[in-house]
Design a protein around this motif. Structure first.
Motif, PDB file in Angstrom:
ATOM      1  N   GLY A 288       0.787  -1.219   0.000  1.00 57.55           N
ATOM      2  CA  GLY A 288       0.000   0.000   0.000  1.00 57.55           C
ATOM      3  C   GLY A 288       0.822   1.273   0.000  1.00 57.55           C
ATOM      4  O   GLY A 288       0.331   2.339   0.376  1.00 57.55           O
ATOM      5  N   LEU A 289       2.073   1.181  -0.438  1.00 59.00           N
ATOM      6  CA  LEU A 289       2.952   2.348  -0.454  1.00 59.00           C
ATOM      7  C   LEU A 289       2.751   3.219  -1.684  1.00 59.00           C
ATOM      8  O   LEU A 289       3.013   4.418  -1.642  1.00 59.00           O
ATOM      9  CB  LEU A 289       4.419   1.900  -0.365  1.00 59.00           C
ATOM     10  CG  LEU A 289       4.773   1.063   0.866  1.00 59.00           C
ATOM     11  CD1 LEU A 289       6.189   0.545   0.753  1.00 59.00           C
ATOM     12  CD2 LEU A 289       4.576   1.869   2.137  1.00 59.00           C
ATOM     13  N   ILE A 290       2.314   2.598  -2.767  1.00 64.67           N
ATOM     14  CA  ILE A 290       2.050   3.324  -4.008  1.00 64.67           C
ATOM     15  C   ILE A 290       0.779   2.769  -4.633  1.00 64.67           C
ATOM     16  O   ILE A 290       0.395   1.622  -4.358  1.00 64.67           O
ATOM     17  CB  ILE A 290       3.218   3.217  -5.025  1.00 64.67           C
ATOM     18  CG1 ILE A 290       3.420   1.759  -5.479  1.00 64.67           C
ATOM     19  CG2 ILE A 290       4.506   3.806  -4.466  1.00 64.67           C
ATOM     20  CD1 ILE A 290       4.370   1.595  -6.648  1.00 64.67           C
ATOM     21  N   PRO A 291       0.119   3.557  -5.477  1.00 60.61           N
ATOM     22  CA  PRO A 291      -1.046   3.017  -6.188  1.00 60.61           C
ATOM     23  C   PRO A 291      -0.588   2.053  -7.290  1.00 60.61           C
ATOM     24  O   PRO A 291       0.602   1.998  -7.623  1.00 60.61           O
ATOM     25  CB  PRO A 291      -1.704   4.260  -6.787  1.00 60.61           C
ATOM     26  CG  PRO A 291      -0.617   5.264  -6.879  1.00 60.61           C
ATOM     27  CD  PRO A 291       0.345   4.972  -5.755  1.00 60.61           C
ATOM     28  N   MET A 292      -1.534   1.331  -7.839  1.00 59.76           N
ATOM     29  CA  MET A 292      -1.228   0.417  -8.943  1.00 59.76           C
ATOM     30  C   MET A 292      -0.573   1.217 -10.064  1.00 59.76           C
ATOM     31  O   MET A 292      -1.099   2.243 -10.485  1.00 59.76           O
ATOM     32  CB  MET A 292      -2.514  -0.236  -9.456  1.00 59.76           C
ATOM     33  CG  MET A 292      -2.294  -1.263 -10.542  1.00 59.76           C
ATOM     34  SD  MET A 292      -1.493  -2.752  -9.953  1.00 59.76           S
ATOM     35  CE  MET A 292      -2.802  -3.507  -9.035  1.00 59.76           C
ATOM     36  N   PRO A 293       0.599   0.777 -10.536  1.00 63.82           N
ATOM     37  CA  PRO A 293       1.271   1.518 -11.602  1.00 63.82           C
ATOM     38  C   PRO A 293       0.487   1.472 -12.912  1.00 63.82           C
ATOM     39  O   PRO A 293      -0.235   0.525 -13.186  1.00 63.82           O
ATOM     40  CB  PRO A 293       2.617   0.816 -11.762  1.00 63.82           C
ATOM     41  CG  PRO A 293       2.685  -0.235 -10.734  1.00 63.82           C
ATOM     42  CD  PRO A 293       1.360  -0.371 -10.090  1.00 63.82           C
ATOM     43  N   THR A 294       0.692   2.485 -13.701  1.00 60.12           N
ATOM     44  CA  THR A 294       0.082   2.517 -15.030  1.00 60.12           C
ATOM     45  C   THR A 294       0.805   1.527 -15.936  1.00 60.12           C
ATOM     46  O   THR A 294       1.947   1.137 -15.653  1.00 60.12           O
ATOM     47  CB  THR A 294       0.208   3.924 -15.639  1.00 60.12           C
ATOM     48  OG1 THR A 294       1.600   4.210 -15.825  1.00 60.12           O
ATOM     49  CG2 THR A 294      -0.446   4.982 -14.768  1.00 60.12           C
TER      50      THR A 294
END
Length: 86
Positions: A58-64
């Motif tokens: 949960g440190l970053i959103p799902m990458p593009t």
């Protein structure tokens, strides 16, 4: 281990196949890599450290898709240089 079904799902159904594919590639290109399994783990680890673990924690959103492509391409380039595969 503590979670045997997790080990089976992780190794037998996924990671083992990926590591075998990278290891087979290293063998096919005929480059002298002392430990193909370790090299395969290092390659996959580079990608997972950037794309998998931060999302899982949960440190970053799902990458593009563009970010995925950028990270994977960069890891491939580094791996090729490290093991002189060009």
């Amino acid at each position: 281990g503590r979670f045997p079904e997790l080990r089976i799902a992780y190794s037998d159904q996924g990671m083992t196949s990926i590591l075998d594919t990278v290891s087979d590639y290293l063998e096919a290109v005929g480059r002298p890599v002392d430990d193909r399994l370790l090299a395969s783990q290092q390659y996959v680890g580079m990608i997972k450290e950037c794309l998998f673990w931060p999302v899982l924690l949960g440190l970053i959103p799902m990458p593009t898709p563009e970010k995925d492509e950028y990270v994977i391409k960069d890891c491939v380039e580094k791996f090729i240089k490290l093991y002189d595969l060009a």
